[in-house]
Enzyme design. Structure first.
Site, PDB file in Angstrom:
ATOM      1  N   GLY A   1      56.955  45.006  77.108  1.00 25.04           N
ATOM      2  CA  GLY A   1      56.829  45.053  75.646  1.00 25.04           C
ATOM      3  C   GLY A   1      57.390  46.353  75.113  1.00 25.04           C
ATOM      4  O   GLY A   1      57.056  47.422  75.619  1.00 25.04           O
TER       5      GLY A   1
ATOM      6  N   GLU B   1      42.070  42.164  71.688  1.00 22.98           N
ATOM      7  CA  GLU B   1      42.484  40.791  71.998  1.00 22.98           C
ATOM      8  C   GLU B   1      42.004  40.370  73.384  1.00 22.98           C
ATOM      9  O   GLU B   1      41.908  39.183  73.676  1.00 22.98           O
ATOM     10  CB  GLU B   1      44.011  40.675  71.937  1.00 22.98           C
ATOM     11  CG  GLU B   1      44.711  41.559  72.967  1.00 22.98           C
ATOM     12  CD  GLU B   1      46.237  41.469  72.965  1.00 22.98           C
ATOM     13  OE1 GLU B   1      46.805  40.730  72.152  1.00 22.98           O
ATOM     14  OE2 GLU B   1      46.845  42.172  73.795  1.00 22.98           O
TER      15      GLU B   1
ATOM     16  N   TYR C   1      52.291  42.017  66.610  1.00 21.30           N
ATOM     17  CA  TYR C   1      53.403  42.831  67.092  1.00 21.30           C
ATOM     18  C   TYR C   1      53.698  44.025  66.192  1.00 21.30           C
ATOM     19  O   TYR C   1      54.435  44.925  66.592  1.00 21.30           O
ATOM     20  CB  TYR C   1      54.628  41.945  67.282  1.00 21.30           C
ATOM     21  CG  TYR C   1      54.404  40.982  68.417  1.00 21.30           C
ATOM     22  CD1 TYR C   1      54.629  41.376  69.738  1.00 21.30           C
ATOM     23  CD2 TYR C   1      53.892  39.706  68.199  1.00 21.30           C
ATOM     24  CE1 TYR C   1      54.376  40.519  70.790  1.00 21.30           C
ATOM     25  CE2 TYR C   1      53.640  38.841  69.250  1.00 21.30           C
ATOM     26  CZ  TYR C   1      53.887  39.249  70.543  1.00 21.30           C
ATOM     27  OH  TYR C   1      53.618  38.417  71.589  1.00 21.30           O
ATOM     28  N   LEU C   2      53.155  44.038  64.978  1.00 20.68           N
ATOM     29  CA  LEU C   2      53.403  45.166  64.085  1.00 20.68           C
ATOM     30  C   LEU C   2      53.033  46.483  64.735  1.00 20.68           C
ATOM     31  O   LEU C   2      53.687  47.503  64.533  1.00 20.68           O
ATOM     32  CB  LEU C   2      52.587  45.019  62.794  1.00 20.68           C
ATOM     33  CG  LEU C   2      53.307  44.412  61.603  1.00 20.68           C
ATOM     34  CD1 LEU C   2      53.763  43.004  61.932  1.00 20.68           C
ATOM     35  CD2 LEU C   2      52.418  44.416  60.389  1.00 20.68           C
ATOM     36  N   GLN C   3      51.944  46.487  65.513  1.00 18.70           N
ATOM     37  CA  GLN C   3      51.401  47.749  66.001  1.00 18.70           C
ATOM     38  C   GLN C   3      52.244  48.396  67.087  1.00 18.70           C
ATOM     39  O   GLN C   3      52.072  49.567  67.370  1.00 18.70           O
ATOM     40  CB  GLN C   3      49.960  47.552  66.484  1.00 18.70           C
ATOM     41  CG  GLN C   3      49.814  46.536  67.586  1.00 18.70           C
ATOM     42  CD  GLN C   3      48.426  45.925  67.652  1.00 18.70           C
ATOM     43  OE1 GLN C   3      47.426  46.614  67.669  1.00 18.70           O
ATOM     44  NE2 GLN C   3      48.380  44.610  67.712  1.00 18.70           N
TER      45      GLN C   3
ATOM     46  N   ILE D   1      52.079  50.734  75.056  1.00 17.20           N
ATOM     47  CA  ILE D   1      51.156  51.014  73.958  1.00 17.20           C
ATOM     48  C   ILE D   1      49.711  50.884  74.436  1.00 17.20           C
ATOM     49  O   ILE D   1      48.794  51.368  73.796  1.00 17.20           O
ATOM     50  CB  ILE D   1      51.380  50.078  72.752  1.00 17.20           C
ATOM     51  CG1 ILE D   1      51.143  48.609  73.118  1.00 17.20           C
ATOM     52  CG2 ILE D   1      52.765  50.277  72.168  1.00 17.20           C
ATOM     53  CD1 ILE D   1      50.965  47.720  71.906  1.00 17.20           C
ATOM     54  N   ASP D   2      49.509  50.206  75.570  1.00 17.16           N
ATOM     55  CA  ASP D   2      48.143  49.953  76.055  1.00 17.16           C
ATOM     56  C   ASP D   2      47.508  51.180  76.692  1.00 17.16           C
ATOM     57  O   ASP D   2      46.287  51.244  76.830  1.00 17.16           O
ATOM     58  CB  ASP D   2      48.158  48.820  77.082  1.00 17.16           C
ATOM     59  CG  ASP D   2      48.569  47.502  76.468  1.00 17.16           C
ATOM     60  OD1 ASP D   2      48.307  47.315  75.267  1.00 17.16           O
ATOM     61  OD2 ASP D   2      49.160  46.669  77.170  1.00 17.16           O
TER      62      ASP D   2
END
Lengths: 422, 422
Positions: free
Chosen positions: B38, B262, B320-322, B162-163
């Site tokens: 991602g 999520e 997906y914005l984040q 990002i995670d």
């Protein structure tokens, strides 16, 4: 016009008027300001515009802030805004959403009488009501009740809405910042979709008007930039046609980014979201709740998956992020939101009730000015995106829209791509 | 350590080593860089860090860019990155998502052999692979195949996610900017929720780790600021308990803002999203697709509506914005993403394969440095948010988390409220 009203207002009290003396004689007293409807990123700019200008006007004594709009007048939940620190106010102006609290409420005739009683009690002669077309309607109802009861009151509606759907005005404070958010979201998401190819559907706010969804195109620079398809409430939405459009874009670019308004509806006028929603919630103005649910995006993604079972299909619903994101503000929008608040107070000094509208000044460089029109011209009804700004096929917008909206959203980040050298 | 490798690298060719000469002798040739997994808002900073540093290293001849990660090596879809303009590269660095294109692909043994054949064909001795733990696994598989085939290759994994769930490293480039986005989204949405009171549920990305969902609290300043409840994948999610928590917050504040990952799952380990999804999609690494659907948020909103039928309940899924929002970048994150790219090349000059990790320097002011560790230490497995940073009740995070994450997200906008004078 605003300047003229400002110079008049410098005098301590308005002169006794020769005609319509009944109206003119009320032009001094306390004032109240309230915020109403869905908040925006710059609605507090208008609030601070009202507060700072009211301090300068000798005709205005105390300025009250009604908590949660008309609700604050009904429940006597009022703040004294006359003594808030200026440095704090400047920070509040930069804070998204309604600092006084907002409300979605259309007062009944009985409630209007209660509100007028509260105005009498607090010697309130000026009402500044910041909101969209529903709030203009509330302002108008209040004004009509006041006139029927011969209660001297000036009601000025201060426009705000991310939907940009108010009549008369060229555009509406709140729209530019939301348009900036939507444009930047699509710019990033288009890069994302280019990185990991697939079909991406983004649902954008806008119940009746496609202005915000159309803003998804403001960051496009090259012919293959997304969004590749844009569906607006101004054009009847056909599900089969939608799927065929997506298939055609996939064949052309190997990927597809779609912008869909939450308010898209079939030829009969029933929104797709309404058809999906098992239990549609309605607010006090009779509007169905379309945001805060991923149902429409998921439904459209499902339609595409059926047609293209191998494709990677995702849907996002931008939801409430687009109206109040902290730190994504168009400078022009912020300045104009401040301006309409300030000029609402100036107009109230020399005019009767009305709503502040923005118009473009002639010339190549973008500039705007304010004007006051009757509440009834703006109340309740909404404006749509002009059909001539929508492509013939009804699935995209034309450059004329970008010329209109780009100055409102302001500068956007630069998106760069590597040169395709091998 | 990075500095040491840089000074060594200034010499034209590495000296013949006394021991492990087989490995040392390959340390000159062409290089390839790819992006995988991602995308993030700063992954191109790492790419540009690799490109600019590779130009400075005499041991590196040509630098190829593999389009869509290993896919580019399999399909011989390579760009020559040696001659891209520097001013364009600086713009690419500021552009979100993967400029080379990304991929979610774990190469099979046969594909690994094809990739190594491509490396031989292009005289590639250095592979820089920018991605998360799945990409580290890909890098490791590639390295093991190369060793088994006695093909001289150095594979350096450049971290991004990002995670923030990579092992060993203190934190991961890409996280800070996504954390900033989530924090600002919650700051704005908390103002929105304060304006129009109700229950708002926001679903945040993070399959196994709660770092990004936890970032929702970074903008809180006063005890009644939201989010009021935070649910992470590190704590088993109980639906009844969740509803009871919401009811308790409503009783206390009259409103409730909720952050939910999520990846929240029941005590048995089944994610709530999985239970909802009729047809769960899985990617090549065996991960269920949890994003790009509003189903979890809508489900949780439904649970609350059943318990509080009068309440205004909304759910948004940030989606997906984040990860790729254009124009929302943490400066520290951007700088560190550049650093790990640069140092990957420096480490490759004097070390064998590995993955670049970040560690905090001691001291009060935040500063970091890089280190190289074995690929096997990072590949495949993920890190969780430490339990001691989660509240005892499991529905919030503690200040220790904010001390960890705030420097990574960087400065946030100021949120101000009116003084409550009457």
């Amino acid at each position: 016009m605003a300047k003229a009203s400002a110079s008049t207002a410098r005098k301590r009290r308005p002169r006794p008027a020769r005609s319509s003396a009944r109206v003119r004689s009320v032009f001094a007293g306390n004032a109240v300001v309230g915020q109403s409807g869905g908040p925006t990123a710059v609605i507090n700019q208008s609030l601070v515009g009202v507060i700072l200008e009211a301090r300068r006007q000798k005709a205005i004594g105390k300025l009250f802030g009604a908590r949660h709009g008309v609700q604050g007048l009904l429940k006597d939940d009022l703040l004294d805004l006359s003594r808030q620190r200026t440095d704090l106010l400047e920070q509040v102006a930069d804070t998204p959403a309604a600092a006084l609290g907002s409300v979605r409420k259309k007062p009944t005739p009985e409630e209007c009488r209660q509100i007028l009683a509260a105005c009498r009690r607090h010697d309130i002669r000026f009402v500044f009501y910041i909101g969209g077309n529903d709030s203009a309607e509330t302002a108008n109802i209040l004004l009509e009740t006041a006139r029927a009861l011969e209660h001297p009151l000036r009601v000025i509606h201060v426009p705000k809405t991310i939907d940009n759907d108010l009549l008369v005005t060229d555009h509406c404070p709140g729209y530019g910042s939301a348009a900036k958010f939507v444009a930047q979201a699509f710019m990033g998401d288009d890069c994302d979709n280019r990185s990991l190819k697939g079909i991406k559907i983004n649902v954008v706010m806008g119940r009746h008007a496609g202005f915000l969804t159309a803003a998804s195109v403001l960051g496009r620079r090259t012919p293959d930039d997304g969004p590749h398809l844009v569906y607006l409430p101004e054009v009847a939405f056909d599900e089969q046609r939608f799927v065929a459009d997506v298939v055609a874009v996939i064949e052309r670019f190997g990927r597809c980014l779609v912008a869909v308004s939450e308010g898209v509806h079939d030829a009969g006028g029933t929104t797709i979201a309404e058809r999906i929603a098992a239990r549609a919630e309605r607010d006090a103005h009779g509007n169905v709740q379309l945001s805060g649910s991923g149902a429409l995006g998921d439904h459209l993604a499902h339609l595409v998956r059926v047609a293209l079972p191998q494709a990677r299909v995702r849907a996002d619903t931008f939801g409430y992020l687009q109206r109040c994101f902290a730190g994504c503000v168009s400078p022009v929008d912020a300045a104009e939101a401040r301006l309409v608040g300030r000029d609402a107070v100036r107009f109230a000094m020399t005019n009767d009730s009305g709503t502040v509208v923005l118009e473009r000044r002639p010339g190549n460089r973008y500039a705007s000015r304010t004007r006051l029109v009757a509440l009834s011209e703006v109340a309740k009804h909404t404006k749509s995106l002009p059909r001539e700004w929508i492509s013939a096929a009804g699935n995209d917008v034309k450059p004329a829209f970008c010329r209109y909206a780009s100055p409102l959203a302001g500068p956007l980040p630069v998106i760069a791509r590597l040169e395709a050298r091998r």
